[in-house]
Design a protein around this motif. Structure first.
Motif, PDB file in Angstrom:
ATOM      1  N   PRO A  47      49.631  28.518  31.869  1.00 48.60           N
ATOM      2  CA  PRO A  47      50.867  29.032  32.000  1.00 48.60           C
ATOM      3  C   PRO A  47      51.003  29.939  33.469  1.00 48.60           C
ATOM      4  CG  PRO A  47      50.168  29.652  29.753  1.00 48.60           C
ATOM      5  CD  PRO A  47      48.970  29.134  30.674  1.00 48.60           C
ATOM      6  N   LEU A  48      51.934  29.927  34.080  1.00 48.72           N
ATOM      7  CA  LEU A  48      52.198  30.485  35.416  1.00 48.72           C
ATOM      8  C   LEU A  48      51.956  31.985  35.426  1.00 48.72           C
ATOM      9  CD1 LEU A  48      53.278  30.122  38.279  1.00 48.72           C
ATOM     10  CD2 LEU A  48      55.661  30.565  37.334  1.00 48.72           C
ATOM     11  N   ASP A  49      52.398  32.963  34.229  1.00 53.74           N
ATOM     12  CA  ASP A  49      51.869  34.146  34.205  1.00 53.74           C
ATOM     13  C   ASP A  49      50.407  34.270  34.070  1.00 53.74           C
ATOM     14  OD1 ASP A  49      52.140  33.113  31.724  1.00 53.74           O
ATOM     15  OD2 ASP A  49      52.269  35.122  30.788  1.00 53.74           O
ATOM     16  N   VAL A  50      49.810  33.579  33.419  1.00 53.43           N
ATOM     17  CA  VAL A  50      48.313  33.518  33.132  1.00 53.43           C
ATOM     18  C   VAL A  50      47.614  33.422  34.637  1.00 53.43           C
ATOM     19  CG1 VAL A  50      46.275  32.701  32.216  1.00 53.43           C
ATOM     20  CG2 VAL A  50      48.240  33.186  30.754  1.00 53.43           C
ATOM     21  N   ALA A  51      47.793  32.175  35.191  1.00 47.23           N
ATOM     22  CA  ALA A  51      47.355  31.726  36.802  1.00 47.23           C
ATOM     23  C   ALA A  51      47.797  33.036  37.562  1.00 47.23           C
ATOM     24  CB  ALA A  51      48.225  30.425  37.067  1.00 47.23           C
ATOM     25  N   LEU A  52      48.857  33.597  37.518  1.00 44.73           N
ATOM     26  CA  LEU A  52      49.446  34.623  38.700  1.00 44.73           C
ATOM     27  C   LEU A  52      48.436  35.650  38.282  1.00 44.73           C
ATOM     28  CD1 LEU A  52      51.182  35.608  40.722  1.00 44.73           C
ATOM     29  CD2 LEU A  52      52.766  36.180  39.137  1.00 44.73           C
ATOM     30  N   GLU A  53      48.242  36.187  36.864  1.00 43.37           N
ATOM     31  CA  GLU A  53      47.496  37.196  36.554  1.00 43.37           C
ATOM     32  C   GLU A  53      45.903  36.970  37.069  1.00 43.37           C
ATOM     33  OE1 GLU A  53      46.539  40.003  32.518  1.00 43.37           O
ATOM     34  OE2 GLU A  53      47.035  37.883  32.334  1.00 43.37           O
ATOM     35  N   ASN A  54      45.390  35.893  36.682  1.00 41.34           N
ATOM     36  CA  ASN A  54      44.000  35.760  37.186  1.00 41.34           C
ATOM     37  C   ASN A  54      43.868  36.074  38.536  1.00 41.34           C
ATOM     38  OD1 ASN A  54      43.331  35.284  34.509  1.00 41.34           O
ATOM     39  ND2 ASN A  54      43.590  33.257  34.653  1.00 41.34           N
ATOM     40  N   ARG A  55      44.848  35.291  39.378  1.00 39.56           N
ATOM     41  CA  ARG A  55      44.663  35.409  40.986  1.00 39.56           C
ATOM     42  C   ARG A  55      44.811  36.866  41.428  1.00 39.56           C
ATOM     43  NH1 ARG A  55      46.928  29.573  42.871  1.00 39.56           N
ATOM     44  NH2 ARG A  55      45.601  28.379  41.455  1.00 39.56           N
ATOM     45  N   LEU A  56      45.827  37.377  40.783  1.00 38.80           N
ATOM     46  CA  LEU A  56      46.168  38.871  41.404  1.00 38.80           C
ATOM     47  C   LEU A  56      45.010  39.809  41.202  1.00 38.80           C
ATOM     48  CD1 LEU A  56      49.930  39.313  40.756  1.00 38.80           C
ATOM     49  CD2 LEU A  56      48.993  38.947  42.931  1.00 38.80           C
ATOM     50  N   MET A  57      44.347  39.616  40.195  1.00 37.59           N
ATOM     51  CA  MET A  57      43.297  40.346  39.767  1.00 37.59           C
ATOM     52  C   MET A  57      42.328  40.438  41.019  1.00 37.59           C
ATOM     53  SD  MET A  57      42.018  40.703  35.883  1.00 37.59           S
ATOM     54  CE  MET A  57      42.322  38.734  35.319  1.00 37.59           C
ATOM     55  N   GLY A  58      42.000  39.445  41.743  1.00 36.54           N
ATOM     56  CA  GLY A  58      41.006  39.354  42.768  1.00 36.54           C
ATOM     57  C   GLY A  58      41.434  39.837  44.015  1.00 36.54           C
ATOM     58  N   LYS A  59      42.704  40.459  43.689  1.00 35.23           N
ATOM     59  CA  LYS A  59      43.355  41.016  45.075  1.00 35.23           C
ATOM     60  C   LYS A  59      43.694  42.594  44.827  1.00 35.23           C
ATOM     61  CE  LYS A  59      45.092  36.458  46.365  1.00 35.23           C
ATOM     62  NZ  LYS A  59      46.006  35.558  46.721  1.00 35.23           N
ATOM     63  N   GLY A  60      43.113  43.051  43.646  1.00 39.53           N
ATOM     64  CA  GLY A  60      43.334  44.394  43.321  1.00 39.53           C
ATOM     65  C   GLY A  60      44.911  44.714  42.690  1.00 39.53           C
ATOM     66  N   ILE A  61      45.439  43.685  42.068  1.00 44.13           N
ATOM     67  CA  ILE A  61      46.852  43.967  41.451  1.00 44.13           C
ATOM     68  C   ILE A  61      46.721  43.190  40.171  1.00 44.13           C
ATOM     69  CG2 ILE A  61      49.065  43.028  41.709  1.00 44.13           C
ATOM     70  CD1 ILE A  61      48.921  43.042  44.726  1.00 44.13           C
ATOM     71  N   TYR A  62      47.023  44.182  38.909  1.00 41.01           N
ATOM     72  CA  TYR A  62      46.824  43.910  37.859  1.00 41.01           C
ATOM     73  C   TYR A  62      48.502  43.648  37.183  1.00 41.01           C
ATOM     74  CZ  TYR A  62      42.103  45.110  39.319  1.00 41.01           C
ATOM     75  OH  TYR A  62      41.132  45.013  40.080  1.00 41.01           O
TER      76      TYR A  62
END
Length: 118
Positions: free
Chosen positions: A6-21
């Motif tokens: 799902p879009l929210d899961v993909a977004l969450e996973n990618r943002l974590m690597g950028k210091g945004i949770y």
């Protein structure tokens, strides 16, 4: 064929690597409301974090067969849960991006929507 997250899961996973949770995601009608925490030291929303969230969302959306642009209402939080500020992207801006709305104009509109809590 693999299933897409799902879009929210993909977004969450990618943002974590950028210091945004990503801490909250709600999709109702044509609006997505999200809250995220950032470990950034500034007490207000930065153009860098806004750009990171928007670019990452667009990257995730581009990987989908279907994505209907929505209005995005974002709230930036400290790691203590205090609101740093809010910002938004109108669905129409997403639709027009790269068409009759340049990236510069798109970015200007988004950054003008930032409202700091400080």
């Amino acid at each position: 064929m693999t299933e897409q997250r799902p879009l929210d899961v993909a977004l969450e996973n990618r943002l974590m690597g950028k210091g945004i949770y990503l801490s909250e995601w709600a999709h109702e009608d044509e609006t997505v409301t999200l809250e995220y925490e950032t470990v950034a030291a500034p007490s207000s929303v930065t153009s860098h974090e806004v750009g990171t969230v928007v670019r990452t969302l667009l990257e995730c959306a581009d990987e989908r067969d279907t994505w209907s642009p929505v209005t995005l209402e974002a709230t930036s939080l400290t790691t203590d849960g205090e609101v740093r500020g809010t910002w938004r992207v109108e669905a129409d801006w997403f639709r027009r991006l790269g068409d009759d709305l340049t990236e510069v104009e798109f970015s200007r509109r988004v950054l003008e929507s930032v409202e700091d809590e400080t």
